[in-house]
Structures are given as C-alpha cells and as structure tokens.
Enzyme design. Structure first.
Site, PDB file in Angstrom:
ATOM      1  N   LYS A   1       0.772  -1.558  -0.121  1.00 43.55           N
ATOM      2  CA  LYS A   1       0.133  -0.124  -0.483  1.00 43.55           C
ATOM      3  C   LYS A   1       0.344   0.852  -0.016  1.00 43.55           C
ATOM      4  CE  LYS A   1      -1.625   1.286   4.487  1.00 43.55           C
ATOM      5  NZ  LYS A   1      -1.612   3.041   3.544  1.00 43.55           N
ATOM      6  N   ASN A   2       2.084   1.041   0.710  1.00 44.62           N
ATOM      7  CA  ASN A   2       2.910   2.378   1.060  1.00 44.62           C
ATOM      8  C   ASN A   2       4.160   2.855   0.180  1.00 44.62           C
ATOM      9  OD1 ASN A   2       1.474   3.157   3.544  1.00 44.62           O
ATOM     10  ND2 ASN A   2       3.048   2.670   4.251  1.00 44.62           N
TER      11      ASN A   2
ATOM     12  N   CYS B   1      -4.578  12.699  13.557  1.00 46.17           N
ATOM     13  CA  CYS B   1      -4.859  11.709  12.644  1.00 46.17           C
ATOM     14  C   CYS B   1      -4.850  11.194  14.153  1.00 46.17           C
ATOM     15  CB  CYS B   1      -4.311  11.121  11.496  1.00 46.17           C
ATOM     16  SG  CYS B   1      -2.511  10.960  12.108  1.00 46.17           S
TER      17      CYS B   1
ATOM     18  N   ARG C   1       0.837  14.409  13.698  1.00 45.55           N
ATOM     19  CA  ARG C   1       1.591  14.209  11.950  1.00 45.55           C
ATOM     20  C   ARG C   1       1.528  15.912  11.165  1.00 45.55           C
ATOM     21  NH1 ARG C   1      -0.010   8.657   9.974  1.00 45.55           N
ATOM     22  NH2 ARG C   1       1.110   8.490   8.622  1.00 45.55           N
TER      23      ARG C   1
ATOM     24  N   ASP D   1       5.764   0.436  11.862  1.00 48.56           N
ATOM     25  CA  ASP D   1       4.063  -0.198  11.509  1.00 48.56           C
ATOM     26  C   ASP D   1       4.149  -0.983  11.548  1.00 48.56           C
ATOM     27  OD1 ASP D   1       3.380   2.586  10.071  1.00 48.56           O
ATOM     28  OD2 ASP D   1       3.427   2.074   8.388  1.00 48.56           O
TER      29      ASP D   1
ATOM     30  N   ARG E   1      -8.160  -0.800   5.493  1.00 50.06           N
ATOM     31  CA  ARG E   1      -7.496  -0.018   4.600  1.00 50.06           C
ATOM     32  C   ARG E   1      -6.572   0.066   3.756  1.00 50.06           C
ATOM     33  NH1 ARG E   1      -5.891   4.664   8.388  1.00 50.06           N
ATOM     34  NH2 ARG E   1      -4.457   5.734   6.584  1.00 50.06           N
TER      35      ARG E   1
END
Ligand code: UD1
Length: 422
Positions: free
Chosen positions: A22-23, A116, A121, A307, A400
């Site tokens: 995803k990233n 968030c 951030r 993560d 997500r």
C-alpha cells in the site's frame, strides 16, 4: 456496523501470498500526475486507501480502470488542481498529490490533512522544501495554496527529520522542476526506492537511490514517459503474518516477499526464539514454544518499523518475561494498549515507552475496538490466541491496508467471519 469475529486458539497451517505494498502504491499513483500517457501498474493491492486516492485522481479529472490487481491510470485530462477536504481528511497520504500537482500546473490547493489517531503528523517539512524550490505557500481556510508561476526550481533541501512522505513529495516535484535538486537526510524506505526507480525508468536522472542523499535532475515541466511496473510486496503485511505464525506457535510460509526488506523484523523474531528459513521470495517461520522477551526501538528504515510496533506488542504478551517498546516516530501510537488490556494483557505505559509483562496463554476474548490500521492488526493477532470469540469493531481501519485479511486467515485455518449484527 460490520465487525470481525475471531474464534481463538485454532491451529494454523499453510502459506500466505503477500499483496503489493500500500505504501509503495500511494506515492506511485500520485506520481502518475507527472505522466504523459496512460500507465499500467501491476500488483496493486485491493485496499480502501488505494480506492480513496483513485477517487481523488478522478476528482482532479483523471481516469482509471482497475481489474484484479492491475490498474490502468491516465492523468492526461487532468482539469482540476484542488484536493478537497472530504477526501484528504479520510487519508493523510492524499498530501502526496501536492508536489506533483504544483510541479505540473504551477499552482494547486490541497486541504491540510489535520490530525490523526497516531499523532499530530504535521506537513511543515513538505511545505518548507517546496518553498525552497520557489513556491509561494499560504494557508487559507484550511487549504494549502501553493503557487509557482514560473515553475519549480531545483534547490538543496535538508530535511530536519527523515520523512517518508516528505521525501516522496519532493522527489516528484523535483522530477519536473528546472535544474538540480539535492535532498539531504532523505528517507531510504523500499517504497521510496521504488518511486525513485520508476521515475528513473521514465528518464529522470536520479543519483544516490537508496541512500540519504538524492540528486535529481528535473525535466523543466516536460511530462514523463512512465513505463509499466509492478508494485513491490508489502513488508508490513508480511511482517504481520510472520507474527501470526509466532503468536499462534504454528508453522507458516510467507510467499511473494523480498526478505531483504524484512531484516529488522526477522532479527526481532529470531531474538524472540523463532527460527526462520529464508528463500529468495519466501520465508517459513518455525515458531517456538518459549517466546523470549525483546526490547524494540522504532526508527526509520532500515531500523525497526513503527508500522510493526503494535503487532510485536501483541506477540510480546505471549513471551516469557518482560519486553519494552520505545516508540520514537509518533507520539500517540499506543492507542491499542487499552484494547490489549481488555483482552487481559499486562502492559504499562510511560510516555513513549511500553512495558509488556508477557504471560503465555492468558488472553481472554472480548469486544475490542480498532483505533488505527496497524493497531487493528495487533487486535487480530491477540484474538488468534485468546480463549473464546473476540469481536473487533471498527474494522474499516483494517480494510484500509490489508487485502483480503479474512480470506487469507481462513485459508490457513483461522475461524474468522464478519458480522453486521449489533
Ligand atoms: C509514512 C507511512 C506510514 C509510516 C511512516 C513512518 C505512507 C503512506 N505512510 O507516513 O505508514 O508509519 O511513514 O515510517 O507511506 N514529520 C514532521 N513534519 C513533516 C513530515 C513528518 O514533523 O512535514 C514527522 C512526523 O510527525 C513523524 C516523522 O516525521 O514523527 C515521520 O513521518 P513521515 O515519515 O513523514 O510519515 P508519513 O510519510 O506520514
């Protein structure tokens, strides 16, 4: 609302294929704003964050066709340079359109992402760097308004902090700028490297790929001839399933990965007493009955990824002894702790350090709430070993970033299902 039901303590067995990252996909989709023609991207994961960014591309006037894991995307007809709050608020990574839009059109408006769940951030480093490249930036009614009438100019950018998104935004902006941009203290994540390689394949001269100093020769607004490419495997998804093997004490093989990207994760699993058999594109985890405690400090790549912090906290609840996790990147990334406590874990928090007193086989299923993407996967891991049925609420966080999580877990023997009942 839909929730995930997991019946714990099932024996797992088999193998899991890892999806595209995803990233890596997010900045690469944003980079399509720099492309002259339609591009075919392979191995795109089917996750909500990707759909969110594609929705934004369509709002800007782009088109796409996504089938299975193949994405054809064109930004030839782009006719808007405004990224609205309604999309940006749902996904911070939308800020990645800022650099490419500004570089291509000389102006754009992008909503400020706001806070968030995992912390403040800010995007100050992205903005400061673009200003150094000649942009005039004002914040008006919650929007970043950026203008550079004569186009962006190459500059020397020294990032005060290593920022993945900041490096990616400036890389894209620098590709269409006039002259040379030097990025000092650049992020070295594999996802940044893939972005560099795709831009380089499209003719942008980039030196220092994979190092903290990147030198980019811009094309002076000439759009890029981006060739078809395939997204690299998701190292965080891979790490999550490696933890699933370790926590359930079941042997699993994780396929379609790049082991080099997983070194920090592999090393911590080995410290915890797991055995790992590596091949070129797969890893088999031979778990241990005696999980050892670990001390983890999160940092930028190639250090231990933030993560993966929540998933290792889940694993540490099953260790024989006391582990610590020191979260150095985000100030509020321990939201999962209170949910793990509800499952019976013994964790103390002191600022950005969590101390986990592990006791094997002590977790008891209950209702828990997902708070962010990776926190949700920690809840899934704990649910796999808890006694009874855990109900994980707010699983839109999981969707997500994890492609077919339920299906992949079911395929290896987990008892997982979704329910809409309240
Ligand atoms: C990316 C990843 C995210 C990962 C994070 C760190 C994507 C889409 N997301 O997020 O999964 O957890 O890297 O590996 O790739 N910072 C500032 N000012 C800025 C930018 C960042 O102070 O302008 C700070 C952040 O608050 C944070 C640190 O720098 O403390 C690193 O953030 P950054 O690397 O930018 O994270 P993201 O790119 O948002």
């Amino acid at each position: 609302m839909t929730y995930l039901k997991i019946l714990g303590q099932k024996k797992l067995k088999g193998s899991i294929d890892i999806s595209g990252a995803k990233n890596a996909s997010l900045p690469l989709i944003a980079a399509m704003i720099l492309a002259k023609d339609e591009v075919l991207i392979k191995n795109i994961p089917n996750v909500v964050d990707i759909n969110t960014l594609l929705k934004l591309i369509v709002k800007l006037g782009g088109t796409f066709n996504k089938k299975d894991n193949k994405l054809r995307i064109s930004t030839k007809a782009l006719n808007s340079t405004k990224a609205n709050y309604d999309i940006v608020k749902t996904m911070r990574a939308s800020i990645l359109v800022l650099g490419p839009l500004l570089a291509r059109f000389g102006h754009c408006e992008v909503s400020l992402p706001g806070g968030c769940a995992i912390g403040q951030r800010p995007v100050d480093l992205h903005l400061k760097a673009l200003e150094q490249m000649g942009a005039k930036i004002t914040i008006n009614h919650g929007y970043i308004e950026a203008v550079c009438k004569d186009g962006l100019k190459g500059a020397k950018i020294v990032f005060d902090k290593v920022t993945v998104g900041g490096t990616e935004n400036i890389l894209m902006a620098a590709s269409l700028a006039k002259g040379e941009t030097v990025i000092i203290n650049a992020a070295k994540e594999p996802e940044v490297i893939q972005l560099c390689e795709v831009l380089k394949d499209a003719g942008v001269e980039i030196q220092g790929i994979g190092t903290s100093k990147l030198i980019i020769q811009g094309t002076n607004k000439k759009l890029l001839n981006i060739k078809s490419f395939s997204i690299i495997p998701d190292r965080i998804e891979a790490g999550t399933y490696m933890c699933a093997a370790a926590i359930t004490k079941c042997e699993l093989t994780i396929n379609k990965i790049i082991p080099l990207h997983l070194e920090a994760i592999i090393s911590k699993l080995e410290e915890m007493n797991c055995k790992l058999i590596q091949n070129e594109t797969s890893i088999t985890i031979i778990p241990t009955n005696d999980i050892k405690p670990v001390n983890i400090i999160t940092s930028e790549y190639p250090g231990f990824p933030t993560d993966m912090q929540a998933q290792f906290m889940a694993l540490a609840t099953q260790a024989n002894g006391t582990s610590t996790i020191d979260e150095r990147l985000f100030e509020n990334r321990f939201m999962h702790v209170s949910e793990l406590l509800r499952l019976g874990a013994n964790i103390q928090l002191n600022g950005n350090i969590a101390t986990i007193n592990g006791t094997p086989n002590k977790l008891n299923a209950t209702d828990v709430m997902a708070t962010d993407l990776r926190a949700s996967s920690a809840l899934v891991l704990c649910a796999l070993v808890a006694k009874g049925q855990t109900n994980i609420h707010r699983i839109y966080h999981l969707d997500r970033g994890y492609e077919n999580l339920d299906k992949k877990l079911k395929n290896i023997g987990a008892e997982v299902s979704r329910s809409n009942k309240t």
